[in-house]
Design a protein around this motif. Structure first.
Motif, PDB file in Angstrom:
ATOM      1  N   ALA A  81       4.607  10.339  -1.379  1.00 21.19           N
ATOM      2  CA  ALA A  81       3.274  10.127  -2.396  1.00 21.19           C
ATOM      3  C   ALA A  81       4.566   8.806  -2.958  1.00 21.19           C
ATOM      4  O   ALA A  81       2.928   7.609  -3.133  1.00 21.19           O
ATOM      5  CB  ALA A  81       3.529  10.467  -3.271  1.00 21.19           C
ATOM      6  N   ALA A  82       5.511   8.347  -3.264  1.00 21.24           N
ATOM      7  CA  ALA A  82       6.206   6.977  -3.915  1.00 21.24           C
ATOM      8  C   ALA A  82       5.892   5.954  -3.125  1.00 21.24           C
ATOM      9  O   ALA A  82       5.719   5.056  -3.715  1.00 21.24           O
ATOM     10  CB  ALA A  82       7.500   7.279  -4.089  1.00 21.24           C
ATOM     11  N   ALA A  98       9.646  19.165   0.370  1.00 25.55           N
ATOM     12  CA  ALA A  98       9.464  19.100  -0.678  1.00 25.55           C
ATOM     13  C   ALA A  98       9.992  17.864  -0.965  1.00 25.55           C
ATOM     14  O   ALA A  98       8.651  16.909  -1.230  1.00 25.55           O
ATOM     15  CB  ALA A  98       9.774  20.087  -1.713  1.00 25.55           C
ATOM     16  N   TYR A  99      10.537  17.102  -1.032  1.00 23.64           N
ATOM     17  CA  TYR A  99      11.458  15.408  -1.150  1.00 23.64           C
ATOM     18  C   TYR A  99      10.916  14.852  -0.467  1.00 23.64           C
ATOM     19  O   TYR A  99      10.061  13.493  -0.575  1.00 23.64           O
ATOM     20  CB  TYR A  99      12.854  15.430  -1.401  1.00 23.64           C
ATOM     21  CG  TYR A  99      13.209  14.409  -1.741  1.00 23.64           C
ATOM     22  CD1 TYR A  99      13.443  13.292  -2.284  1.00 23.64           C
ATOM     23  CD2 TYR A  99      13.371  13.150  -0.097  1.00 23.64           C
ATOM     24  CE1 TYR A  99      14.252  12.324  -2.956  1.00 23.64           C
ATOM     25  CE2 TYR A  99      14.173  12.566  -0.334  1.00 23.64           C
ATOM     26  CZ  TYR A  99      14.064  11.284  -2.094  1.00 23.64           C
ATOM     27  OH  TYR A  99      14.309  10.398  -2.127  1.00 23.64           O
ATOM     28  N   ASP A 100      10.415  15.183   0.791  1.00 20.14           N
ATOM     29  CA  ASP A 100      10.221  13.992   1.657  1.00 20.14           C
ATOM     30  C   ASP A 100       8.407  13.885   1.329  1.00 20.14           C
ATOM     31  O   ASP A 100       7.577  12.784   1.345  1.00 20.14           O
ATOM     32  CB  ASP A 100      10.096  15.006   3.174  1.00 20.14           C
ATOM     33  CG  ASP A 100      11.037  14.571   3.811  1.00 20.14           C
ATOM     34  OD1 ASP A 100      12.225  13.877   3.447  1.00 20.14           O
ATOM     35  OD2 ASP A 100      11.388  15.279   4.590  1.00 20.14           O
ATOM     36  N   VAL A 101       7.658  14.617   1.054  1.00 16.97           N
ATOM     37  CA  VAL A 101       6.712  14.685   0.553  1.00 16.97           C
ATOM     38  C   VAL A 101       6.332  12.904  -1.156  1.00 16.97           C
ATOM     39  O   VAL A 101       5.564  13.029  -1.019  1.00 16.97           O
ATOM     40  CB  VAL A 101       5.822  16.156  -0.054  1.00 16.97           C
ATOM     41  CG1 VAL A 101       4.481  15.809  -0.434  1.00 16.97           C
ATOM     42  CG2 VAL A 101       5.392  17.133   1.103  1.00 16.97           C
ATOM     43  N   THR A 102       7.492  13.775  -1.932  1.00 16.24           N
ATOM     44  CA  THR A 102       7.768  12.543  -2.919  1.00 16.24           C
ATOM     45  C   THR A 102       8.105  11.399  -2.981  1.00 16.24           C
ATOM     46  O   THR A 102       7.170  10.707  -3.050  1.00 16.24           O
ATOM     47  CB  THR A 102       8.303  13.297  -3.447  1.00 16.24           C
ATOM     48  OG1 THR A 102       8.205  14.335  -4.428  1.00 16.24           O
ATOM     49  CG2 THR A 102       8.471  12.689  -5.374  1.00 16.24           C
ATOM     50  N   TRP A 103       8.183  11.478  -1.564  1.00 17.26           N
ATOM     51  CA  TRP A 103       8.964  10.435  -1.120  1.00 17.26           C
ATOM     52  C   TRP A 103       7.816   9.265  -0.659  1.00 17.26           C
ATOM     53  O   TRP A 103       7.637   7.944  -0.720  1.00 17.26           O
ATOM     54  CB  TRP A 103       9.695   9.812  -0.353  1.00 17.26           C
ATOM     55  CG  TRP A 103      10.339   9.173   0.719  1.00 17.26           C
ATOM     56  CD1 TRP A 103      11.612   8.781  -0.062  1.00 17.26           C
ATOM     57  CD2 TRP A 103      10.129   7.913   1.315  1.00 17.26           C
ATOM     58  NE1 TRP A 103      11.691   6.912   0.723  1.00 17.26           N
ATOM     59  CE2 TRP A 103      11.110   6.771   1.504  1.00 17.26           C
ATOM     60  CE3 TRP A 103       8.766   7.865   2.512  1.00 17.26           C
ATOM     61  CZ2 TRP A 103      11.178   5.359   2.363  1.00 17.26           C
ATOM     62  CZ3 TRP A 103       8.529   7.000   2.858  1.00 17.26           C
ATOM     63  CH2 TRP A 103       9.172   6.169   2.935  1.00 17.26           C
ATOM     64  N   VAL A 123      -2.340  19.539  -3.796  1.00 16.02           N
ATOM     65  CA  VAL A 123      -1.898  19.759  -5.522  1.00 16.02           C
ATOM     66  C   VAL A 123      -2.482  19.678  -6.538  1.00 16.02           C
ATOM     67  O   VAL A 123      -2.510  19.675  -7.650  1.00 16.02           O
ATOM     68  CB  VAL A 123      -0.153  18.090  -5.883  1.00 16.02           C
ATOM     69  CG1 VAL A 123       0.625  18.505  -4.575  1.00 16.02           C
ATOM     70  CG2 VAL A 123      -0.864  17.400  -5.738  1.00 16.02           C
ATOM     71  N   PHE A 138       8.130  23.811  -1.611  1.00 14.57           N
ATOM     72  CA  PHE A 138       9.042  23.374  -3.079  1.00 14.57           C
ATOM     73  C   PHE A 138      10.027  24.422  -3.045  1.00 14.57           C
ATOM     74  O   PHE A 138      10.984  24.415  -3.732  1.00 14.57           O
ATOM     75  CB  PHE A 138       8.223  22.821  -4.300  1.00 14.57           C
ATOM     76  CG  PHE A 138       7.063  22.126  -4.330  1.00 14.57           C
ATOM     77  CD1 PHE A 138       7.961  20.500  -4.645  1.00 14.57           C
ATOM     78  CD2 PHE A 138       5.800  22.238  -3.188  1.00 14.57           C
ATOM     79  CE1 PHE A 138       6.731  19.905  -4.490  1.00 14.57           C
ATOM     80  CE2 PHE A 138       4.982  20.849  -3.412  1.00 14.57           C
ATOM     81  CZ  PHE A 138       6.038  19.834  -3.669  1.00 14.57           C
ATOM     82  N   GLU A 173       2.280   4.841  -3.524  1.00 11.51           N
ATOM     83  CA  GLU A 173       1.956   4.245  -4.533  1.00 11.51           C
ATOM     84  C   GLU A 173       2.569   2.754  -4.493  1.00 11.51           C
ATOM     85  O   GLU A 173       1.585   1.866  -5.146  1.00 11.51           O
ATOM     86  CB  GLU A 173       2.440   4.515  -5.966  1.00 11.51           C
ATOM     87  CG  GLU A 173       1.958   4.538  -7.206  1.00 11.51           C
ATOM     88  CD  GLU A 173       3.141   5.282  -8.046  1.00 11.51           C
ATOM     89  OE1 GLU A 173       2.854   4.857  -9.269  1.00 11.51           O
ATOM     90  OE2 GLU A 173       3.984   6.252  -7.730  1.00 11.51           O
TER      91      GLU A 173
END
Length: 243
Positions: free
Chosen positions: A132-133, A125-130, A90, A118, A136
């Motif tokens: 990453a979160a 795409a949501y899974d990638v965000t999950w 990204v 995306f 973190e």
């Protein structure tokens, strides 16, 4: 091409969420191949970009940040199912390095195809965000451990995290895990000196809580380790997406 995503051995593991037929078909197209990496070989390098992203199919490695004088902070231990290279995917470059500890087999995805997630596959795409979160959140817990736990509490916390994760991945045999890392790697993860780490591991052995000998990590009393580390009885890991 390697293993067809339909037959991916990780998909059979209950730790990973199942994919819909549409998601599975997308992943078959998204995957461009597989590579094998030898122990000690860099997979991603801090400060550099990468045309590829990876999912660990087999093997173990390390994520770490290095200082100019060679000192480093290990961020976490890389295990099967981990998604690598998101920062370079990204952005323009990696904020940390990834290195193989054992021989590793990686599924390969092209960065050029990444943003199609995306536009045509929002669930992925949501899974990638999950993912990453969740990473973190783990780093926040690790920072709290380094900042607030004593040395023995830190090591107990680290061993519980590592063992429970490996157990859910099917990597343990009874109460034993093949653990190919060095004590220095654990020290670099938890902000301890090698000498302090060695002495603290000896205390855990004396208390018959855990033993790390000849690349074998044996947990004698997981509940005792959890109590020492101030980790609750609930699950440390929940069902997660697989890229």
């Amino acid at each position: 091409m390697g293993i067809d995503c339909v037959n991916c051995p990780l998909r059979a593991n209950s730790l990973f969420q199942d994919m819909s037929p549409n998601e599975l078909e997308f992943m078959r197209d998204f995957k461009s191949g597989e590579i094998e990496v030898e122990p000690g070989e860099p997979i991603l390098v801090e400060g550099q970009g990468s045309p590829r992203l990876f999912t660990v199919l087999d093997g173990m490695g390390l994520r770490f940040k290095a200082l100019e004088d060679g000192r480093r902070q290990v961020l976490n231990f890389v295990m099967p199912g981990d998604f690598l290279g998101l920062q370079a995917g990204v952005g323009k470059e990696m904020g940390h390095s990834v290195e193989a500890t054992t021989r590793m087999r990686l599924c390969v995805f092209q960065r050029a195809d990444f943003f199609s997630l995306f536009s045509i596959q929002p669930s992925r795409a949501y899974d990638v965000t999950w993912i990453a979160a969740t990473e973190e959140r783990f780093l926040g817990e690790a920072l709290a451990s380094v900042g607030q736990r004593s040395a023995i509490e830190r090591i107990a916390w680290g061993l519980v995290q590592i063992f429970e994760r490996a157990r859910l991945l099917g990597m343990t045999e009874g109460n034993t895990l093949f653990f190919p890392y060095r004590q220095q790697d654990l020290a670099d993860t938890l902000g301890l000196s090698l000498v302090h780490t060695n002495k603290t591991l000896a205390k855990l052995r004396e208390r018959q809580l855990a033993a790390w000998i000849d690349r074998q990590l044996t947990i004698h009393d997981i509940e005792g380790l959890r109590k020492l580390a101030m980790v609750g009885r609930g699950p440390l890991l929940r069902e997660r997406p697989l890229m």
